[in-house]
Write an enzyme that holds these catalytic residues in place. Structure first.
Site, short mmCIF file in Angstrom:
data_model
loop_
_atom_site.label_atom_id
_atom_site.label_comp_id
_atom_site.label_asym_id
_atom_site.label_seq_id
_atom_site.Cartn_x
_atom_site.Cartn_y
_atom_site.Cartn_z
N GLN A 1 -17.58 54.93 66.55
CA GLN A 1 -16.99 55.52 67.50
C GLN A 1 -15.17 54.65 67.99
O GLN A 1 -14.19 55.50 67.97
CB GLN A 1 -17.66 55.19 68.91
CG GLN A 1 -16.60 55.50 70.09
CD GLN A 1 -17.18 55.24 71.33
OE1 GLN A 1 -18.31 54.23 71.35
NE2 GLN A 1 -16.86 55.46 72.29
N HIS B 1 -19.25 47.01 61.33
CA HIS B 1 -20.05 47.99 60.49
C HIS B 1 -21.26 47.51 59.69
O HIS B 1 -21.98 48.39 60.02
CB HIS B 1 -19.05 46.99 59.04
CG HIS B 1 -17.38 46.93 59.34
ND1 HIS B 1 -16.52 45.88 59.17
CD2 HIS B 1 -16.58 47.97 58.59
CE1 HIS B 1 -15.34 46.71 58.69
NE2 HIS B 1 -15.36 47.67 58.70
N GLY C 1 -13.86 47.49 54.23
CA GLY C 1 -14.29 46.04 53.85
C GLY C 1 -14.15 45.02 54.71
O GLY C 1 -13.42 45.38 56.28
N SER D 1 -12.61 44.98 65.17
CA SER D 1 -12.27 45.24 64.40
C SER D 1 -11.31 44.06 62.67
O SER D 1 -11.48 43.07 63.29
CB SER D 1 -10.80 45.64 64.34
OG SER D 1 -10.00 46.07 63.93
N SER D 2 -11.16 44.87 61.76
CA SER D 2 -11.22 43.91 60.50
C SER D 2 -9.12 42.94 60.63
O SER D 2 -9.23 41.92 60.59
CB SER D 2 -11.12 44.55 58.89
OG SER D 2 -12.16 45.24 59.47
N ARG D 3 -8.33 44.15 61.74
CA ARG D 3 -7.53 43.85 61.87
C ARG D 3 -7.19 42.80 63.29
O ARG D 3 -5.95 42.33 62.95
CB ARG D 3 -6.33 44.71 62.18
CG ARG D 3 -6.56 45.87 60.79
CD ARG D 3 -4.99 46.85 61.04
NE ARG D 3 -4.66 47.71 59.85
CZ ARG D 3 -5.51 48.75 59.37
NH1 ARG D 3 -6.15 48.77 60.09
NH2 ARG D 3 -5.34 49.10 58.14
N HIS E 1 -17.13 42.90 59.42
CA HIS E 1 -17.83 42.10 60.61
C HIS E 1 -18.97 42.92 61.68
O HIS E 1 -19.36 43.80 60.54
CB HIS E 1 -16.80 42.91 61.84
CG HIS E 1 -15.92 43.72 62.23
ND1 HIS E 1 -17.00 44.96 62.40
CD2 HIS E 1 -14.57 44.55 61.84
CE1 HIS E 1 -15.77 45.86 62.20
NE2 HIS E 1 -15.43 45.68 62.01
P1 AMP Z 1 -12.84 50.40 58.12
O1 AMP Z 1 -13.39 49.78 57.28
O2 AMP Z 1 -11.85 50.64 58.76
O3 AMP Z 1 -11.88 51.51 57.68
O4 AMP Z 1 -14.69 50.94 59.40
C1 AMP Z 1 -15.42 51.75 58.36
C2 AMP Z 1 -16.13 52.35 59.34
O5 AMP Z 1 -16.97 50.69 59.70
C3 AMP Z 1 -15.75 53.19 60.05
O6 AMP Z 1 -15.88 53.77 60.37
C4 AMP Z 1 -15.27 52.41 61.63
O7 AMP Z 1 -14.78 53.49 62.66
C5 AMP Z 1 -16.10 51.76 62.12
N1 AMP Z 1 -16.30 50.63 62.81
C6 AMP Z 1 -15.00 50.37 62.44
N2 AMP Z 1 -15.19 48.73 63.59
C7 AMP Z 1 -16.27 49.07 64.32
C8 AMP Z 1 -16.66 48.71 65.18
N3 AMP Z 1 -16.62 47.94 66.26
N4 AMP Z 1 -17.45 49.75 65.62
C9 AMP Z 1 -18.29 50.09 65.28
N5 AMP Z 1 -18.01 51.20 63.60
C10 AMP Z 1 -16.92 50.54 63.49
#
Ligand code: AMP
Length: 293
Positions: free
Chosen positions: A145, A34, A28, A182-184, A31
């Site tokens: 990636q 995702h 969640g 990134s969410s962070r 951005h």
């Molecule tokens: P997360 O919510 O951080 O667990 O991310 C969910 C998915 O989105 C994971 O497969 C991440 O690698 C992917 N993801 C997160 N940030 C990016 C980004 N900037 N570009 C492409 N994929 C992303």
């Protein structure tokens, strides 16, 4: 689009689906990174399931599980726009009921890099993703990636445990200064945010050196570190060169593709980024052919 909160609800929705099904697991706070995964899943499949679950087992003690950004209402609106059909939003109690004790441990490729920096992280990731695969039974699962080691770990798990699905890798989506979304990134203060742009410039400098013929890993890492050093707010955690299939560290010059990954701390967040060398491999096709098994 249907929001599903129960295991039974998800299973019956899945049983009713025909054709190719794509799943996009997320935590969640969505951005455009995702949403790129969701949009690709929409193009490739007849139905798209997105999961939103801040998975407690992949956070080490002292990490930001409690404070991780959550905004389900906004996420649901974004997913509707991106063409998801189902959003699965389980609670920790649903995924890990009392008595839960079965975990997936992937061996070598979880060692080094994020596996060393975040003990237990990939055990949590592999376990929750295996559960989500069993629940959603996708034909294709989409991962970014940006979390390159995660892709390698999950591809290994899919091969080793015979999950009948394909892992698709989507290139990192970036802000206008190159910072990986990134969410962070929400943890960055307005003063820190511009400083984080140094990470992408460091990757590009290494790609440029590689293009000009530099192959010695120590020299390529030095190129990255010297760019990072120009930014006083950037603290380097690691800069690493690994074989993109096995994640074994590479210390000798070679013509095999390389995974260049780094973690840099700017203020509160640890910011992750990576690229394949040569740079031309950082496409969906290049990544899918090069990262993991
Ligand atoms: P997360 O919510 O951080 O667990 O991310 C969910 C998915 O989105 C994971 O497969 C991440 O690698 C992917 N993801 C997160 N940030 C990016 C980004 N900037 N570009 C492409 N994929 C992303």
């Amino acid at each position: 689009m249907q929001v599903i909160e129960t295991i039974d609800g998800l299973r019956s929705a899945r049983r009713a689906l025909r054709g190719r099904v794509g799943v996009v697991p997320t935590m969640g706070a969505l951005h455009d990174g995702h949403l790129a995964l969701v949009e690709q899943a929409r193009q490739d499949n007849d139905a798209v399931i997105v999961t939103i679950f801040v998975n407690p087992t992949q956070f080490a003690p002292g990490e930001d599980f409690a404070s991780y950004p959550r905004d389900l209402q906004r996420d649901v609106a974004l997913l509707q726009g991106a063409g998801a059909d189902f959003v699965f939003t389980p609670t920790p109690a649903l995924m890990y009921p009392p008595g839960f004790q079965t975990y997936v441990k992937v061996d070598q490729v979880t060692q080094g890099l994020e596996g060393d920096r975040r003990p237990g992280h990939f055990r949590g990731v592999a376990t929750v993703v295996a559960k989500l695969f069993n629940l959603t039974q996708p034909d294709v699962a989409y991962f970014g990636q940006k979390d390159a080691q995660q892709v390698v770990v999950l591809r290994r798990m899919v091969a080793d445990l015979n999950f009948p699905l394909e892992v698709a890798v989507i290139p990192t989506v970036r802000e206008s200064d190159g910072l990986a979304m990134s969410s962070r990134n929400a943890y960055l203060t307005p003063e820190q945010r511009p400083a984080a742009g140094v990470i992408y410039r460091a990757l590009v400098a290494a790609a440029q050196a590689y293009e000009e013929g530099e192959r010695t890993p120590a020299h390529l890492r030095q190129v990255v570190k010297s760019v990072l050093k120009t930014e006083p707010l950037a603290e380097v955690e690691y800069v690493a060169l690994n074989d993109p299939t096995t994640l074994v560290g590479v210390h000798e010059a070679s013509e095999h593709p390389l995974l260049l990954s780094l973690v840099v701390r700017v203020g509160k967040p640890f910011l992750l980024d990576n690229c394949l060398l040569p740079w031309a491999l950082n496409t969906r096709a290049g990544l899918s052919a090069t990262l993991g098994v």
